[in-house]
Each structure stands twice: as structure tokens, then as C-alpha cells.
Design a protein around this motif. Sequence first.
Motif, PDB file in Angstrom:
ATOM      1  N   VAL A  27     -65.241 -45.789  20.138  1.00 52.86           N
ATOM      2  CA  VAL A  27     -64.457 -44.563  20.246  1.00 52.86           C
ATOM      3  C   VAL A  27     -63.031 -44.925  20.640  1.00 52.86           C
ATOM      4  O   VAL A  27     -62.809 -45.701  21.580  1.00 52.86           O
ATOM      5  CB  VAL A  27     -65.046 -43.584  21.287  1.00 52.86           C
ATOM      6  N   LYS A  28     -62.076 -44.363  19.914  1.00 45.08           N
ATOM      7  CA  LYS A  28     -60.661 -44.556  20.233  1.00 45.08           C
ATOM      8  C   LYS A  28     -59.992 -43.205  20.424  1.00 45.08           C
ATOM      9  O   LYS A  28     -60.207 -42.285  19.626  1.00 45.08           O
ATOM     10  CB  LYS A  28     -59.951 -45.334  19.118  1.00 45.08           C
ATOM     11  N   VAL A  29     -59.163 -43.127  21.466  1.00 43.23           N
ATOM     12  CA  VAL A  29     -58.395 -41.905  21.739  1.00 43.23           C
ATOM     13  C   VAL A  29     -56.926 -42.309  21.808  1.00 43.23           C
ATOM     14  O   VAL A  29     -56.526 -43.103  22.673  1.00 43.23           O
ATOM     15  CB  VAL A  29     -58.828 -41.233  23.054  1.00 43.23           C
ATOM     16  N   THR A  30     -56.122 -41.758  20.907  1.00 44.98           N
ATOM     17  CA  THR A  30     -54.704 -42.130  20.809  1.00 44.98           C
ATOM     18  C   THR A  30     -53.828 -40.906  21.038  1.00 44.98           C
ATOM     19  O   THR A  30     -53.897 -39.937  20.257  1.00 44.98           O
ATOM     20  CB  THR A  30     -54.391 -42.732  19.428  1.00 44.98           C
ATOM     21  N   PRO A  31     -53.009 -40.896  22.083  1.00 40.56           N
ATOM     22  CA  PRO A  31     -52.123 -39.751  22.320  1.00 40.56           C
ATOM     23  C   PRO A  31     -50.863 -39.830  21.458  1.00 40.56           C
ATOM     24  O   PRO A  31     -50.303 -40.912  21.236  1.00 40.56           O
ATOM     25  CB  PRO A  31     -51.774 -39.882  23.811  1.00 40.56           C
ATOM     26  N   GLY A  32     -50.444 -38.686  20.988  1.00 42.11           N
ATOM     27  CA  GLY A  32     -49.171 -38.559  20.272  1.00 42.11           C
ATOM     28  C   GLY A  32     -48.497 -37.279  20.716  1.00 42.11           C
ATOM     29  O   GLY A  32     -49.144 -36.225  20.786  1.00 42.11           O
ATOM     30  N   PHE A  33     -47.194 -37.371  21.048  1.00 44.31           N
ATOM     31  CA  PHE A  33     -46.549 -36.197  21.646  1.00 44.31           C
ATOM     32  C   PHE A  33     -45.047 -36.218  21.423  1.00 44.31           C
ATOM     33  O   PHE A  33     -44.451 -37.240  21.053  1.00 44.31           O
ATOM     34  CB  PHE A  33     -46.835 -36.150  23.156  1.00 44.31           C
ATOM     35  N   THR A  34     -44.461 -35.061  21.659  1.00 47.65           N
ATOM     36  CA  THR A  34     -43.007 -34.929  21.716  1.00 47.65           C
ATOM     37  C   THR A  34     -42.625 -34.560  23.141  1.00 47.65           C
ATOM     38  O   THR A  34     -43.413 -33.975  23.884  1.00 47.65           O
ATOM     39  CB  THR A  34     -42.507 -33.850  20.741  1.00 47.65           C
ATOM     40  N   GLU A  35     -41.418 -34.903  23.519  1.00 50.67           N
ATOM     41  CA  GLU A  35     -40.958 -34.712  24.902  1.00 50.67           C
ATOM     42  C   GLU A  35     -39.833 -33.681  24.947  1.00 50.67           C
ATOM     43  O   GLU A  35     -38.872 -33.757  24.172  1.00 50.67           O
ATOM     44  CB  GLU A  35     -40.470 -36.051  25.458  1.00 50.67           C
ATOM     45  N   GLU A  36     -39.964 -32.710  25.831  1.00 49.88           N
ATOM     46  CA  GLU A  36     -38.943 -31.678  26.017  1.00 49.88           C
ATOM     47  C   GLU A  36     -38.580 -31.607  27.497  1.00 49.88           C
ATOM     48  O   GLU A  36     -39.442 -31.391  28.348  1.00 49.88           O
ATOM     49  CB  GLU A  36     -39.452 -30.319  25.539  1.00 49.88           C
ATOM     50  N   ARG A  37     -37.320 -31.807  27.797  1.00 49.57           N
ATOM     51  CA  ARG A  37     -36.850 -31.790  29.191  1.00 49.57           C
ATOM     52  C   ARG A  37     -36.112 -30.482  29.473  1.00 49.57           C
ATOM     53  O   ARG A  37     -35.195 -30.096  28.742  1.00 49.57           O
ATOM     54  CB  ARG A  37     -35.931 -32.981  29.465  1.00 49.57           C
ATOM     55  N   THR A  38     -36.527 -29.830  30.548  1.00 48.24           N
ATOM     56  CA  THR A  38     -35.862 -28.618  31.003  1.00 48.24           C
ATOM     57  C   THR A  38     -35.446 -28.815  32.456  1.00 48.24           C
ATOM     58  O   THR A  38     -35.647 -29.879  33.036  1.00 48.24           O
ATOM     59  CB  THR A  38     -36.808 -27.407  30.885  1.00 48.24           C
ATOM     60  N   GLU A  39     -34.856 -27.786  33.037  1.00 50.54           N
ATOM     61  CA  GLU A  39     -34.444 -27.875  34.437  1.00 50.54           C
ATOM     62  C   GLU A  39     -35.630 -27.861  35.393  1.00 50.54           C
ATOM     63  O   GLU A  39     -35.515 -28.299  36.536  1.00 50.54           O
ATOM     64  CB  GLU A  39     -33.499 -26.711  34.774  1.00 50.54           C
ATOM     65  N   GLU A  40     -36.771 -27.379  34.923  1.00 52.91           N
ATOM     66  CA  GLU A  40     -37.936 -27.237  35.790  1.00 52.91           C
ATOM     67  C   GLU A  40     -38.969 -28.351  35.621  1.00 52.91           C
ATOM     68  O   GLU A  40     -39.675 -28.700  36.574  1.00 52.91           O
ATOM     69  CB  GLU A  40     -38.617 -25.884  35.529  1.00 52.91           C
ATOM     70  N   ALA A  41     -39.099 -28.906  34.421  1.00 53.51           N
ATOM     71  CA  ALA A  41     -40.147 -29.896  34.193  1.00 53.51           C
ATOM     72  C   ALA A  41     -39.879 -30.676  32.911  1.00 53.51           C
ATOM     73  O   ALA A  41     -38.985 -30.334  32.121  1.00 53.51           O
ATOM     74  CB  ALA A  41     -41.511 -29.219  34.110  1.00 53.51           C
ATOM     75  N   ILE A  42     -40.673 -31.737  32.747  1.00 56.70           N
ATOM     76  CA  ILE A  42     -40.691 -32.494  31.500  1.00 56.70           C
ATOM     77  C   ILE A  42     -41.993 -32.130  30.796  1.00 56.70           C
ATOM     78  O   ILE A  42     -43.085 -32.420  31.303  1.00 56.70           O
ATOM     79  CB  ILE A  42     -40.624 -34.010  31.757  1.00 56.70           C
ATOM     80  N   ARG A  43     -41.906 -31.506  29.644  1.00 60.10           N
ATOM     81  CA  ARG A  43     -43.093 -31.012  28.957  1.00 60.10           C
ATOM     82  C   ARG A  43     -43.427 -31.920  27.777  1.00 60.10           C
ATOM     83  O   ARG A  43     -42.581 -32.167  26.897  1.00 60.10           O
ATOM     84  CB  ARG A  43     -42.863 -29.586  28.482  1.00 60.10           C
ATOM     85  N   LEU A  44     -44.676 -32.421  27.779  1.00 58.60           N
ATOM     86  CA  LEU A  44     -45.185 -33.233  26.678  1.00 58.60           C
ATOM     87  C   LEU A  44     -46.148 -32.379  25.868  1.00 58.60           C
ATOM     88  O   LEU A  44     -47.091 -31.799  26.417  1.00 58.60           O
ATOM     89  CB  LEU A  44     -45.905 -34.478  27.202  1.00 58.60           C
ATOM     90  N   GLN A  45     -45.933 -32.309  24.562  1.00 59.14           N
ATOM     91  CA  GLN A  45     -46.782 -31.511  23.683  1.00 59.14           C
ATOM     92  C   GLN A  45     -47.166 -32.345  22.467  1.00 59.14           C
ATOM     93  O   GLN A  45     -46.317 -33.002  21.860  1.00 59.14           O
ATOM     94  CB  GLN A  45     -46.063 -30.235  23.235  1.00 59.14           C
ATOM     95  N   GLY A  46     -48.450 -32.315  22.138  1.00 58.82           N
ATOM     96  CA  GLY A  46     -48.924 -33.072  20.990  1.00 58.82           C
ATOM     97  C   GLY A  46     -50.423 -32.993  20.873  1.00 58.82           C
ATOM     98  O   GLY A  46     -51.027 -31.936  21.107  1.00 58.82           O
ATOM     99  N   ILE A  47     -51.068 -34.133  20.528  1.00 59.01           N
ATOM    100  CA  ILE A  47     -52.514 -34.178  20.354  1.00 59.01           C
ATOM    101  C   ILE A  47     -53.075 -35.501  20.892  1.00 59.01           C
ATOM    102  O   ILE A  47     -52.349 -36.487  21.030  1.00 59.01           O
ATOM    103  CB  ILE A  47     -52.930 -34.044  18.872  1.00 59.01           C
ATOM    104  N   TYR A  48     -54.357 -35.478  21.205  1.00 57.52           N
ATOM    105  CA  TYR A  48     -55.133 -36.688  21.423  1.00 57.52           C
ATOM    106  C   TYR A  48     -55.965 -36.892  20.152  1.00 57.52           C
ATOM    107  O   TYR A  48     -56.863 -36.089  19.852  1.00 57.52           O
ATOM    108  CB  TYR A  48     -56.066 -36.548  22.624  1.00 57.52           C
TER     109      TYR A  48
END
Length: 207
Positions: A27-48
Motif C-alpha cells: 500500500v502506498k499513500v502519496t500526498p499532493g497539495f497546493t499551498e495558500e498563505r493568508t494572514e491567519e493560517a497556511i492552508r494545504l489543499q489536495g488529495i492523498y
Amino acid sequence: MTTHQWTLQESFYFPAEYGAFAESAEVKVTPGFTEERTEEAIRLQGIYHIAANVVFDADKQVELATEDALVINDVEVENNKGYFEYAVPLNVDLPVELDGDLQLEVRDIKTATQEDGGLKLEWTVHLKQDKPVQEVVVIEEEPAAPEFVAASTSHMEFLANADRAIEQVTNEMEDFLLYIAEMDDDVTRKIFHSNNVFVEAEGQSSE
């Protein structure tokens, strides 16, 4: 440095004709995401992205406990061995003070057989933070211009005094030779001038 990690789990079911899940070969699990920086947090969005080789027990029947169970219908099966891929949403909020290149690494992948014939998958995600490398600025110094040292006053005076001394000796020598040349005797007189020209004068005897 604070370590950020989190654990996720998901349950998968398969069509009843394949039987119940028995074990996993890989079993392999590979994360892929985009990074969005705001004044409140760093948000990572994508898929495993999940890719798994599994083994089925065709003799064991599967009974779905709930209607909302996640069933993987697209499975490549041959001789009770199957392969499937699936994508689980990735949504993570991280502290805004993190900097550098952020990477996710999946560790500790675990699989387990559920009593109802499903596959329970669990994995842990570790945040890797690569600090920006500060380039070392090397300042190249320009080669120093050659220094021209002026002759000191004492040195110049020494050369001038030497020239005067040579001139004085030369004058005294010429005066001395002229004095010999004017002597009235029968001795042959030889005069050596400063230009090294040899001159011979014969004296005349008086009667």
C-alpha cells in the motif's frame, strides 16, 4: 522546532463477488497539495493518492453494515488478488509563522481486516520544513594598485653630493695634469684627460 503530524484512517469495501478483504500485499499513500498563505493560517489543499495491492478471501461473504460505506467498484482482480487506486481529500491548516518549503511525508501505513469484510487503512502524515538557505555573499577585493614610492629627500641629496664629488675630483685631476705639463724639464710628460685620450708631449732642452 515544533513537529507537526496527524493520523488519518479510512475504510474500504469491495463488490461482494470478490469476497472479503484478507490482507494487503503493498500500500502506498502519496500526498499532493497546493499551498495558500493568508494572514491567519497556511492552508494545504489536495488529495492523498492511495494505491494498493490486496488479497481477497472469496469464501467469506461481505455484509455492509451501512449504506454510506465506501465501496471500490473499480478493482482489477485476478486469482483473488486485486489492485485499486483511490483519492482521499487533503485539507490541513498550519500555523502562519511557518516558513520555507513545506513537504508532507507519509509514514506508518497500517492495514487491518474488519469483521464485516472491509479494509481499514490508517496512515500518519509528518510535516517536513526545509529552511531557506541563506547565500553567503563573498566580496571580492580589488587588487591594490602598485605603490610608487617617491625617493626620499636624503637619497636625492646623496646622489647630488656624489655627482659634485666626482666633478670636483675630475677638476682637481685636470689641474694637476696641467701643472705637470707646464714643468720645464727634460722628462717626458704624459697627460691623461678625463676622456681617456692619451697625449704625449716631449720637453725641449734649453741650451
